[in-house]
Enzyme design. Structure first.
Site, PDB file in Angstrom:
ATOM      1  N   ASP A 187       0.851  -1.186   0.000  1.00 24.08           N
ATOM      2  CA  ASP A 187       0.000   0.000   0.000  1.00 24.08           C
ATOM      3  C   ASP A 187       0.890   1.241   0.000  1.00 24.08           C
ATOM      4  O   ASP A 187       1.390   1.674   1.034  1.00 24.08           O
ATOM      5  CB  ASP A 187      -0.919   0.007   1.230  1.00 24.08           C
ATOM      6  CG  ASP A 187      -1.938   1.140   1.175  1.00 24.08           C
ATOM      7  OD1 ASP A 187      -1.701   2.133   0.446  1.00 24.08           O
ATOM      8  OD2 ASP A 187      -2.972   1.043   1.851  1.00 24.08           O
ATOM      9  N   HIS A 192       0.343   7.839   4.091  1.00 22.95           N
ATOM     10  CA  HIS A 192       0.969   7.160   5.224  1.00 22.95           C
ATOM     11  C   HIS A 192       2.461   7.465   5.357  1.00 22.95           C
ATOM     12  O   HIS A 192       3.121   6.902   6.230  1.00 22.95           O
ATOM     13  CB  HIS A 192       0.762   5.649   5.088  1.00 22.95           C
ATOM     14  CG  HIS A 192      -0.671   5.273   4.871  1.00 22.95           C
ATOM     15  ND1 HIS A 192      -1.641   5.467   5.828  1.00 22.95           N
ATOM     16  CD2 HIS A 192      -1.314   4.755   3.793  1.00 22.95           C
ATOM     17  CE1 HIS A 192      -2.805   5.055   5.357  1.00 22.95           C
ATOM     18  NE2 HIS A 192      -2.634   4.635   4.121  1.00 22.95           N
ATOM     19  N   ILE A 207      -0.874   9.163   8.658  1.00 20.05           N
ATOM     20  CA  ILE A 207      -1.635   8.249   9.505  1.00 20.05           C
ATOM     21  C   ILE A 207      -1.219   6.810   9.224  1.00 20.05           C
ATOM     22  O   ILE A 207      -0.630   6.499   8.191  1.00 20.05           O
ATOM     23  CB  ILE A 207      -3.155   8.409   9.285  1.00 20.05           C
ATOM     24  CG1 ILE A 207      -3.550   7.975   7.863  1.00 20.05           C
ATOM     25  CG2 ILE A 207      -3.584   9.851   9.546  1.00 20.05           C
ATOM     26  CD1 ILE A 207      -5.056   7.973   7.621  1.00 20.05           C
ATOM     27  N   GLY A 210      -5.170   1.591   7.911  1.00 20.97           N
ATOM     28  CA  GLY A 210      -6.209   0.883   8.638  1.00 20.97           C
ATOM     29  C   GLY A 210      -5.957  -0.608   8.692  1.00 20.97           C
ATOM     30  O   GLY A 210      -6.192  -1.268   9.713  1.00 20.97           O
TER      31      GLY A 210
END
Length: 284
Positions: A187, A192, A207, A210
């Protein structure tokens, strides 16, 4: 309209081949924070190839997570990826994931729901190798601004929160560099890693993925409730309710009953702001 629900649901499945080996599994486990302490025998099962077993949530990154991307490219699904949010994730294991493997993946859109201000696209992937089915996964993808087309609202996904004190509460620290390591499993979203991109997206810093919180939570459940035996996991599902940042601490509460662990995950330093809700691990 960018989403043509009838066309998406009628489309043939998209198929492709994926493969992985012990290096992919080791990298994934390290991206979840495995290996602390580095010489702990319970951690070596995640970090040493001679003892390696595969955490079932590895299914979300096997083949660099191409199943979800393939589904978003299905006929009838033409959306701006900037409007896409990962709303929920579920995995059903048909047998333990091998350390090395090659498999065929079949992905299709199985539902499109109208939430008025957003559409929810449900993507299902079925993965099999030469010995038969390995796992089935489903991802709920929210697409902002694509609702209001008069479709079915879909089932209510939220569950009543567990009652009573949890049977276990554990905390897992998110290393400052953890998102940088986890993204190497496939990802590459700059949200991120890139502070400037994160600010444009409305966050003061990058962040955590998830699905990294998702994997960290399953590892905590396996280590705390299932004696570290990944083969006991039968299914795992969650709803992404909020975000976590690197250098924060995930507080994971677990309620255990026969064959089921229910969990809630929050950010300890932000007054237990929710991160994962409606989280259920079914086990043997």
């Amino acid at each position: 309209m960018p989403i043509d629900a009838a066309k998406a649901l009628a489309a043939d499945p998209r198929t492709h081949q994926i493969s992985w080996d012990h290096k992919d599994v080791l990298l994934y486990h390290l991206g979840l924070g495995a290996g602390c302490p580095a010489t702990d025998p319970s951690e070596l099962k995640y970090t040493l190839e001679s003892r390696l077993h595969v955490l079932p949530s590895f299914a979300t990154v096997a083949g660099s997570g191409m199943a979800m991307l393939g589904g978003l490219g299905a006929p009838g699904i033409e959306v701006d990826l900037a409007a896409v949010l990962h709303g929920g994730q579920a995995i059903t294991l048909h047998r333990p994931i091998p350390v090395r493997g090659a498999a065929d993946t079949s992905s299709r859109v199985v539902a499109v729901y109208d939430k008025t201000k957003a559409a929810v696209v449900v993507l299902r992937s079925e993965v099999s190798d030469a010995d038969g089915p390995l796992w089935t996964s489903e991802a709920d993808i929210f697409v902002r601004g694509e609702g209001g087309f008069g479709g079915d609202r879909g089932p209510a996904r939220r569950q009543e929160a567990p009652t009573g004190e949890p049977d276990h509460t554990v905390e897992r620290f998110i290393r400052e560099d953890q998102a940088l390591l986890y993204r190497l499993s496939g990802d590459w979203n700059p949200l991120h890693a890139d502070p400037e991109f994160a600010r444009r997206a409305g966050f003061d810093r990058p962040i955590l993925h998830g699905l990294c919180s998702y994997g960290m939570t399953l590892k905590a459940v396996v280590d705390t409730v299932l004696d570290g035996e990944v083969s006991r996991v039968r299914s795992y599902r969650t709803r992404f309710a909020g975000i976590a940042f690197p250098a924060e601490t995930l507080r994971i509460r677990m309620w255990v009953s026969s064959g089921t662990v229910r969990a809630s995950v929050s950010a300890a330093e932000r007054d237990d702001a929710p991160v994962l809700l409606d989280t259920v691990v079914e086990y043997a």
